[in-house]
Design a protein around this motif. Sequence first.
Motif, mmCIF file in Angstrom:
data_model
loop_
_atom_site.group_PDB
_atom_site.id
_atom_site.type_symbol
_atom_site.label_atom_id
_atom_site.label_comp_id
_atom_site.label_asym_id
_atom_site.label_seq_id
_atom_site.Cartn_x
_atom_site.Cartn_y
_atom_site.Cartn_z
ATOM 1 N N ARG A 182 12.793 12.099 0.260
ATOM 2 C CA ARG A 182 11.309 12.349 0.414
ATOM 3 C C ARG A 182 10.924 12.883 -1.094
ATOM 4 N N TRP A 183 9.959 12.226 -1.983
ATOM 5 C CA TRP A 183 9.888 12.325 -2.965
ATOM 6 C C TRP A 183 8.392 11.840 -3.424
ATOM 7 N N TYR A 184 8.116 12.340 -4.905
ATOM 8 C CA TYR A 184 6.811 12.056 -5.216
ATOM 9 C C TYR A 184 6.749 12.036 -6.995
ATOM 10 N N LEU A 185 5.855 11.398 -7.553
ATOM 11 C CA LEU A 185 5.763 11.349 -9.102
ATOM 12 C C LEU A 185 4.686 12.317 -9.438
ATOM 13 N N GLU A 186 4.882 12.720 -10.657
ATOM 14 C CA GLU A 186 4.038 13.442 -11.454
ATOM 15 C C GLU A 186 3.766 12.782 -12.615
ATOM 16 N N ILE A 224 1.412 11.709 -7.790
ATOM 17 C CA ILE A 224 1.130 10.339 -7.292
ATOM 18 C C ILE A 224 2.165 10.470 -6.154
ATOM 19 N N ASP A 225 1.613 10.085 -4.991
ATOM 20 C CA ASP A 225 2.313 10.313 -3.479
ATOM 21 C C ASP A 225 1.499 8.951 -2.569
ATOM 22 N N ASP A 226 2.173 9.139 -1.408
ATOM 23 C CA ASP A 226 1.715 8.130 -0.490
ATOM 24 C C ASP A 226 0.553 8.670 0.444
ATOM 25 N N GLN A 246 1.443 -8.692 2.108
ATOM 26 C CA GLN A 246 0.391 -8.257 2.126
ATOM 27 C C GLN A 246 -0.040 -7.397 3.550
ATOM 28 N N ASP A 247 0.761 -7.768 4.536
ATOM 29 C CA ASP A 247 0.616 -6.995 5.624
ATOM 30 C C ASP A 247 1.799 -6.120 5.972
ATOM 31 N N ALA A 248 2.739 -5.919 4.992
ATOM 32 C CA ALA A 248 3.841 -4.669 4.979
ATOM 33 C C ALA A 248 3.495 -3.587 5.520
ATOM 34 N N GLY A 249 2.681 -2.953 4.908
ATOM 35 C CA GLY A 249 2.368 -1.489 5.387
ATOM 36 C C GLY A 249 1.667 -1.635 6.937
ATOM 37 N N VAL A 250 1.171 -2.472 7.547
ATOM 38 C CA VAL A 250 0.931 -2.392 8.912
ATOM 39 C C VAL A 250 2.167 -2.623 9.750
ATOM 40 N N TRP A 252 -6.198 6.435 -10.331
ATOM 41 C CA TRP A 252 -4.656 5.875 -10.275
ATOM 42 C C TRP A 252 -5.006 5.351 -8.721
ATOM 43 N N SER A 253 -4.197 4.285 -8.309
ATOM 44 C CA SER A 253 -3.947 3.897 -7.020
ATOM 45 C C SER A 253 -2.245 3.381 -7.035
ATOM 46 N N ALA A 254 -1.705 3.935 -5.722
ATOM 47 C CA ALA A 254 -0.255 3.592 -5.615
ATOM 48 C C ALA A 254 -0.212 2.654 -4.454
ATOM 49 N N ASP A 255 0.653 1.707 -4.396
ATOM 50 C CA ASP A 255 1.017 0.741 -3.343
ATOM 51 C C ASP A 255 2.699 1.032 -3.058
ATOM 52 N N SER A 256 3.080 1.681 -2.185
ATOM 53 C CA SER A 256 4.344 1.891 -2.026
ATOM 54 C C SER A 256 5.036 0.538 -1.010
ATOM 55 N N GLN A 257 4.483 -0.227 -0.777
ATOM 56 C CA GLN A 257 4.729 -1.458 0.161
ATOM 57 C C GLN A 257 5.167 -2.642 -0.786
#
Length: 215
Positions: free
Chosen positions: A166-170, A184-186, A47-51, A16-21
């Motif tokens: 603050r949260w994450y997914l399972e 699933i987290d950041d 595409q530059d949101a994270g930076v 899996w991969s997660a993009d939080s932006q």
Amino acid sequence: TTPPAGGTASSVPLTWSADSQAWKLGCGHDYVVAAPPGQVPPPPVPQDAGVWAASQNAVHGGETLVRLSVQGRTDTAVVLEALRVRVVGRSAPVPGNAYAMNQGCGGSITPRTFDVNLDKDRPIARAVAGGGVDGPIPAVRMPYRVSARDPEVLLVNARTQGCDCRWYLELDWSSQGRTGTVRIDDAGRPFRTSGIKGLPRYTYDTSARAWRPYS
């Protein structure tokens, strides 16, 4: 829960991969920044949101959209049984200003979508209808099936008005008699979303090249 054989990540039958932006429709999003408008650079391209967010110590304002891609490691089917939300921290919304990224909105395909209200005592990931350039996408509840040839993309929209959450997914899975859960987290940290109710809100005026009060 049946642990993966050997206890290694590679023995889990999915990746899996997660993009939080992710931004709504590829353009709409708010960030909370503890700086006045004159000290905040123009909004980035998506595409530059994270930076951009990292450089401003920005926090997702009002909602966080997590684009989650899940794929099996082989052609053997893996069933995604359930998606759960774990809130691990709640405090007062962070102070600062809200900066809207709504520049150049256009069409964007929305994958299977889940809505999460982080202000609930026990928030759940609820399947909701989506849509895109090819028309509406009906809400489809789990389970889903994935494999190496049949990936799945999920969009989790987590919202709050009243907290710095603050949260994450399972994600629960099963395959060939085995079961398990992946977090699933950041990048090892919980996702973070803070309410913007009552904060000054700004949008970027491209002609004046300056942030202006949102109207």
